[in-house]
Design a protein around this motif. Structure first.
Motif, PDB file in Angstrom:
ATOM      1  N   THR A  18       0.842  -1.197   0.000  1.00 61.10           N
ATOM      2  CA  THR A  18       0.000   0.000   0.000  1.00 61.10           C
ATOM      3  C   THR A  18       0.875   1.243   0.000  1.00 61.10           C
ATOM      4  O   THR A  18       2.002   1.218   0.495  1.00 61.10           O
ATOM      5  CB  THR A  18      -0.949   0.020   1.216  1.00 61.10           C
ATOM      6  N   ARG A  57      -5.247   4.333   0.415  1.00 64.98           N
ATOM      7  CA  ARG A  57      -6.476   3.538   0.280  1.00 64.98           C
ATOM      8  C   ARG A  57      -6.762   2.803   1.591  1.00 64.98           C
ATOM      9  O   ARG A  57      -7.070   1.607   1.590  1.00 64.98           O
ATOM     10  CB  ARG A  57      -6.319   2.506  -0.847  1.00 64.98           C
ATOM     11  N   GLU A  66     -10.126   0.899   1.961  1.00 68.78           N
ATOM     12  CA  GLU A  66     -10.131  -0.295   1.106  1.00 68.78           C
ATOM     13  C   GLU A  66      -9.209  -1.375   1.680  1.00 68.78           C
ATOM     14  O   GLU A  66      -9.532  -2.572   1.654  1.00 68.78           O
ATOM     15  CB  GLU A  66      -9.693   0.057  -0.313  1.00 68.78           C
ATOM     16  N   ALA A 108     -10.890  -3.093   4.539  1.00 71.24           N
ATOM     17  CA  ALA A 108     -11.928  -4.009   4.043  1.00 71.24           C
ATOM     18  C   ALA A 108     -11.304  -5.289   3.494  1.00 71.24           C
ATOM     19  O   ALA A 108     -11.818  -6.399   3.711  1.00 71.24           O
ATOM     20  CB  ALA A 108     -12.767  -3.318   2.968  1.00 71.24           C
ATOM     21  N   LEU A 109     -10.186  -5.153   2.774  1.00 69.88           N
ATOM     22  CA  LEU A 109      -9.484  -6.331   2.261  1.00 69.88           C
ATOM     23  C   LEU A 109      -9.005  -7.216   3.409  1.00 69.88           C
ATOM     24  O   LEU A 109      -9.199  -8.442   3.381  1.00 69.88           O
ATOM     25  CB  LEU A 109      -8.290  -5.888   1.401  1.00 69.88           C
ATOM     26  N   ASP A 145      -6.653  -2.401  -2.921  1.00 67.76           N
ATOM     27  CA  ASP A 145      -8.043  -1.997  -3.162  1.00 67.76           C
ATOM     28  C   ASP A 145      -8.891  -3.156  -3.688  1.00 67.76           C
ATOM     29  O   ASP A 145      -9.975  -2.955  -4.225  1.00 67.76           O
ATOM     30  CB  ASP A 145      -8.123  -0.807  -4.123  1.00 67.76           C
ATOM     31  N   LEU A 155     -10.742  -7.144  -2.951  1.00 67.75           N
ATOM     32  CA  LEU A 155     -11.588  -7.727  -1.914  1.00 67.75           C
ATOM     33  C   LEU A 155     -11.809  -9.194  -2.242  1.00 67.75           C
ATOM     34  O   LEU A 155     -12.101  -9.544  -3.386  1.00 67.75           O
ATOM     35  CB  LEU A 155     -12.935  -6.998  -1.875  1.00 67.75           C
ATOM     36  N   GLU A 165     -17.157  -4.808  -9.518  1.00 67.88           N
ATOM     37  CA  GLU A 165     -18.271  -4.942  -8.585  1.00 67.88           C
ATOM     38  C   GLU A 165     -19.490  -5.619  -9.204  1.00 67.88           C
ATOM     39  O   GLU A 165     -20.339  -6.153  -8.498  1.00 67.88           O
ATOM     40  CB  GLU A 165     -18.676  -3.564  -8.038  1.00 67.88           C
ATOM     41  N   HIS A 194     -12.229  -6.152  -7.768  1.00 64.65           N
ATOM     42  CA  HIS A 194     -11.333  -4.992  -7.918  1.00 64.65           C
ATOM     43  C   HIS A 194     -12.044  -3.929  -8.743  1.00 64.65           C
ATOM     44  O   HIS A 194     -12.682  -4.246  -9.752  1.00 64.65           O
ATOM     45  CB  HIS A 194     -10.038  -5.431  -8.620  1.00 64.65           C
TER      46      HIS A 194
END
Length: 293
Positions: A14, A18, A21, A24-25, A92, A94, A124, A202
């Motif tokens: 990273t 982010r 994000e 969340a990951l 970013d 998931l 998404e 992604h």
């Protein structure tokens, strides 16, 4: 491998921009039905505030790029001595399914010469962009099989394979580092598998969003050829990419940056030269992508 269950470690790079994000990951990694052995987050030239318990943070003073940062993560996981398979994930991205780690361990447990597993990248809505299918002329993102390169956003790497091949090409910084590693893995007799059932969600993006994209893409393309191709294939490979780039690039500024990068690649070194064996060239051709494109 194959005697004991492979232990899976996760690495995330990273730049600190982010953090929602990233959290969340990491939550999606924590929810996996088979736990990871280790999780390392590398701050590529940034601080790492508020990482979850159990996540190891490594803060780098400067941004070493994708290649350099991933090498730092690999070496940190290697120091623990209890990781057999490394999973790299974009910060970013998931994991939408809870069985990804288990599936990865299953795959590497079943096949000793499995060096790399490429995830499917989906936005998404579940759609996979054409550039995220690691095959030529491929329209079906659900077709599983052996390939000659892999996707940087989500993949697993055998730690044994990384030791044998020497890891990521530090000098590349960004772009084509996956192909460089895949070619070395193939030449050493490892398999590269595209497994579309392993999904990293992604956001839909364009690689050209990075200001240095055109220059580095061309420079690293030349370095790739100079490092790994048998001499007769170097001009063929680069000639094909000159034609394709001129035909595809709509931006005059982008084209100028690309040719500047190409010239930089010609006059500089991206690392030692070790051309692949001709039998590797034949193997790649049989897999549908000879190393001239």
């Amino acid at each position: 491998m194959g005697v004991t269950r492979p232990k899976v470690g996760v690495a995330v790079l990273t730049m600190g921009d982010r953090m929602p994000e990233l959290r969340a990951l990491l939550d999606s990694v924590a929810k996996q039905d088979e736990p990871t052995a280790r999780i390392v987050v590398v701050g590529n030239g940034c601080a790492l505030p508020g990482l979850p318990d159990g996540v190891v943070g490594v803060e780098l003073v400067e941004n070493l790029g994708v290649s350099g940062g991933r090498n730092v993560a690999w070496r940190r996981l290697r120091e623990f001595g209890d990781v057999d398979v490394l999973v790299d994930l974009d910060d970013d991205g998931l994991l939408v399914d809870a069985d990804v780690v288990r599936r990865i361990a299953d795959l590497h447990e079943a096949e000793d010469r499995l060096g790399i597993v490429s995830f499917r990248i989906a936005d998404e809505t579940g759609e996979t962009q054409r550039r995220h299918i690691p095959r030529l002329r491929a329209k079906d993102p659900m077709r599983r099989g052996l390939v000659t390169t892999f996707l940087g956003g989500g993949h697993s790497l055998s730690m044994e394979m990384l030791e044998q091949t020497g890891g990521w090409p530090d000098a590349f910084f960004f772009t084509h580092e996956e192909t460089d590693l895949a070619w070395r893995a193939l030449d050493a007799g490892w398999d590269v598998l595209y497994e579309p059932q392993l999904v990293l969600q992604h956001p839909r993006t364009s690689p050209a969003r990075h200001a240095v994209y055109h220059r580095m893409t061309a420079r690293n393309r030349v370095w790739l050829a100079k490092r790994h191709l048998p001499a007769p294939l170097v001009p063929a490979y680069l000639g094909v990419w000159i034609v394709l780039t001129v035909a595809r690039t709509r931006s005059a500024a982008g084209l100028r940056a690309w040719f500047d990068g190409f010239a930089e690649g010609v006059r500089t070194s991206g690392g030692p030269r070790k051309p692949m064996r001709w039998r590797t060239v034949v193997r790649m051709a049989r897999l549908g992508r000879p190393p001239v494109i």
